[in-house]
Write a protein that holds these residues in place. Structure first.
Motif, mmCIF file in Angstrom:
data_model
loop_
_atom_site.group_PDB
_atom_site.id
_atom_site.type_symbol
_atom_site.label_atom_id
_atom_site.label_comp_id
_atom_site.label_asym_id
_atom_site.label_seq_id
_atom_site.Cartn_x
_atom_site.Cartn_y
_atom_site.Cartn_z
ATOM 1 N N HIS A 137 4.983 0.803 -1.624
ATOM 2 C CA HIS A 137 4.788 -0.276 -2.481
ATOM 3 C C HIS A 137 5.894 -0.925 -2.434
ATOM 4 N N GLN A 138 6.386 -0.218 -3.427
ATOM 5 C CA GLN A 138 8.075 -0.883 -3.666
ATOM 6 C C GLN A 138 8.854 -1.261 -2.531
ATOM 7 N N ARG A 139 8.488 -0.386 -1.283
ATOM 8 C CA ARG A 139 8.943 -1.218 0.075
ATOM 9 C C ARG A 139 8.167 -2.853 0.586
ATOM 10 N N SER A 140 6.767 -2.385 0.787
ATOM 11 C CA SER A 140 5.755 -3.752 0.582
ATOM 12 C C SER A 140 6.439 -5.118 -0.543
ATOM 13 N N LEU A 141 6.750 -4.988 -1.838
ATOM 14 C CA LEU A 141 6.910 -5.426 -2.742
ATOM 15 C C LEU A 141 8.003 -6.292 -2.437
ATOM 16 N N ALA A 142 9.481 -5.369 -2.364
ATOM 17 C CA ALA A 142 10.710 -6.232 -1.453
ATOM 18 C C ALA A 142 10.708 -6.749 -1.146
ATOM 19 N N MET A 143 9.746 -6.235 0.136
ATOM 20 C CA MET A 143 10.267 -7.620 1.271
ATOM 21 C C MET A 143 9.303 -8.662 1.378
ATOM 22 N N GLY A 144 8.226 -8.676 0.463
ATOM 23 C CA GLY A 144 7.957 -9.733 0.296
ATOM 24 C C GLY A 144 6.063 -9.722 0.770
ATOM 25 N N TRP A 145 5.954 -8.828 1.330
ATOM 26 C CA TRP A 145 4.581 -8.681 1.413
ATOM 27 C C TRP A 145 3.349 -8.209 0.963
ATOM 28 N N LEU A 146 3.472 -7.936 -0.176
ATOM 29 C CA LEU A 146 2.624 -7.364 -1.198
ATOM 30 C C LEU A 146 1.760 -8.458 -1.565
ATOM 31 N N ASP A 147 0.284 -8.816 -1.787
ATOM 32 C CA ASP A 147 -0.199 -9.843 -1.719
ATOM 33 C C ASP A 147 -0.253 -10.450 -0.917
ATOM 34 N N VAL A 148 0.458 -10.725 -0.305
ATOM 35 C CA VAL A 148 0.502 -12.180 0.972
ATOM 36 C C VAL A 148 0.012 -11.863 2.465
ATOM 37 N N LEU A 149 0.616 -10.838 3.180
ATOM 38 C CA LEU A 149 0.643 -9.901 4.215
ATOM 39 C C LEU A 149 -1.180 -8.661 3.486
ATOM 40 N N TRP A 150 -1.083 -8.329 2.267
ATOM 41 C CA TRP A 150 -2.233 -7.235 2.844
ATOM 42 C C TRP A 150 -2.383 -7.392 0.792
ATOM 43 N N GLY A 151 -2.957 -5.975 0.488
ATOM 44 C CA GLY A 151 -3.465 -5.735 -0.670
ATOM 45 C C GLY A 151 -2.562 -4.483 -0.683
ATOM 46 N N MET A 152 -2.774 -3.658 -1.954
ATOM 47 C CA MET A 152 -1.939 -2.039 -1.939
ATOM 48 C C MET A 152 -2.970 -1.662 -1.981
ATOM 49 N N ASN A 153 -4.006 -0.239 -1.227
ATOM 50 C CA ASN A 153 -4.831 0.583 -1.437
ATOM 51 C C ASN A 153 -4.142 1.968 -1.623
ATOM 52 N N ASP A 154 -4.166 2.276 -0.381
ATOM 53 C CA ASP A 154 -3.640 4.063 -0.712
ATOM 54 C C ASP A 154 -2.854 4.343 0.136
ATOM 55 N N ALA A 155 -1.794 5.391 0.047
ATOM 56 C CA ALA A 155 -1.210 6.196 0.339
ATOM 57 C C ALA A 155 -0.968 7.474 0.620
ATOM 58 N N GLY A 156 -0.533 8.629 1.222
ATOM 59 C CA GLY A 156 -0.726 10.626 1.576
ATOM 60 C C GLY A 156 -0.354 10.987 2.426
ATOM 61 N N SER A 157 -0.156 12.107 2.008
ATOM 62 C CA SER A 157 -0.278 13.307 3.505
ATOM 63 C C SER A 157 -0.305 14.820 3.235
ATOM 64 N N GLU A 158 -2.118 14.016 2.699
ATOM 65 C CA GLU A 158 -2.953 15.397 3.104
ATOM 66 C C GLU A 158 -3.906 14.417 3.941
ATOM 67 N N HIS A 159 -4.873 15.889 4.776
ATOM 68 C CA HIS A 159 -5.408 15.486 5.620
ATOM 69 C C HIS A 159 -6.798 16.364 5.520
ATOM 70 N N PRO A 160 -7.796 15.901 5.082
ATOM 71 C CA PRO A 160 -8.904 16.539 4.564
ATOM 72 C C PRO A 160 -9.766 17.039 6.142
ATOM 73 N N ARG A 161 -9.333 16.092 6.521
ATOM 74 C CA ARG A 161 -10.309 16.577 8.213
ATOM 75 C C ARG A 161 -9.321 16.697 8.978
ATOM 76 N N ARG A 162 -8.275 18.185 8.901
ATOM 77 C CA ARG A 162 -7.828 18.018 10.600
ATOM 78 C C ARG A 162 -8.509 18.953 11.297
ATOM 79 N N ALA A 163 -8.964 18.796 12.510
ATOM 80 C CA ALA A 163 -9.182 20.192 13.160
ATOM 81 C C ALA A 163 -8.127 21.045 14.236
ATOM 82 N N LEU A 164 -8.350 22.215 14.127
ATOM 83 C CA LEU A 164 -8.351 22.880 15.157
ATOM 84 C C LEU A 164 -7.087 22.359 16.246
#
Length: 247
Positions: free
Chosen positions: A36-63
């Protein structure tokens, strides 16, 4: 009957590989906050995209799937005129976040590309595939860093992706040089289920070739080109694209 009007669509990226967090990294500054901070700083937020979500967990990772480093999800604006679907800035922003959190090695990038957000009818005659307007940037780069990659493209229901190799080969560019292709292919289990898009990928193909370099910039350019080419062919369903470095 008029053609279906383009709409905004979910643009998603998952980065796979390894990462060791910087010792000074503050966990409060997670992937969502930093993106959010980076896309806002670059002038991309609410211009090229709207922020939705992000993370690092993978609920469906297969073996056997590679480790997930981070994932990012935005609502991309309609891409019209000579403006590409914003895959390049999206990935560059995601890469900045990953590098701010820790040092690592990203070996695969998985993208969900909202082809339906591309307004094909508005494309000018000189830019039917707008990403082609920026190919000279890569020609000015170091030719010794070209990287072999494998690209798996899956479509939920659009059979037209079978025409992608022929149309890619017809583009006057060397950012991605196609060496071979075949139907079918596998990719890591994405961090979302089939209700999130038009999955499962009933039509899949694998492209093998060389990318100008292994960078978020080059992978993003390839993603834009695949999405724009599929849209020209009449595809409307999202594409699930996985670009894997094969060295």
């Amino acid at each position: 009957m008029s053609a279906e009007a383009p709409a905004t669509g979910t643009l998603f990226a998952a980065l796979y590989g390894t990462q060791a967090q910087h010792p000074w990294h503050d966990p409060e500054n997670d992937a969502y906050q930093l993106f959010h901070q980076r896309s806002l700083a670059m002038g991309w937020l609410d211009v090229l995209w709207g922020m939705n979500d992000a993370g690092s967990e993978h609920p469906r990772r297969a073996l056997g799937d590679p480790e997930l480093v981070a994932w990012f999800q935005v609502e991309a604006a309609v891409a019209s005129g000579e403006r590409s679907l914003p895959v390049r800035p999206f990935l560059v922003c995601a890469g900045s976040v990953v590098e701010r959190i820790g040092a690592g090695d990203v070996r695969a990038v998985q993208l969900l590309l909202p082809v339906g957000a591309i307004d094909v009818a508005s494309r000018p005659a000189y830019a039917p595939v707008p990403s082609m307007l920026t190919r000279e940037w890569f020609r000015a780069g170091d030719p010794t860093v070209r990287t072999p990659v494998e690209v798996t493209v899956g479509s939920g229901r659009d059979e037209v992706i079978g025409e992608l190799p022929r149309h890619l080969a017809g583009l006057e560019q060397d950012v991605f040089t196609l060496r071979s292709y075949s139907p079918g292919g596998t990719s890591p289990e994405p961090p979302f289920d089939d209700t999130f898009w038009s999955g499962p990928p009933r039509h899949t193909l694998t492209l093998r070739g060389d990318l100008a370099d292994w960078s978020y910039d080059a992978v993003g350019w390839l993603g834009e080109t695949l999405a724009e080419t599929a849209a020209r062919l009449g595809a409307r369903a999202p594409l699930l694209v996985t670009v894997t470095r094969t060295t």
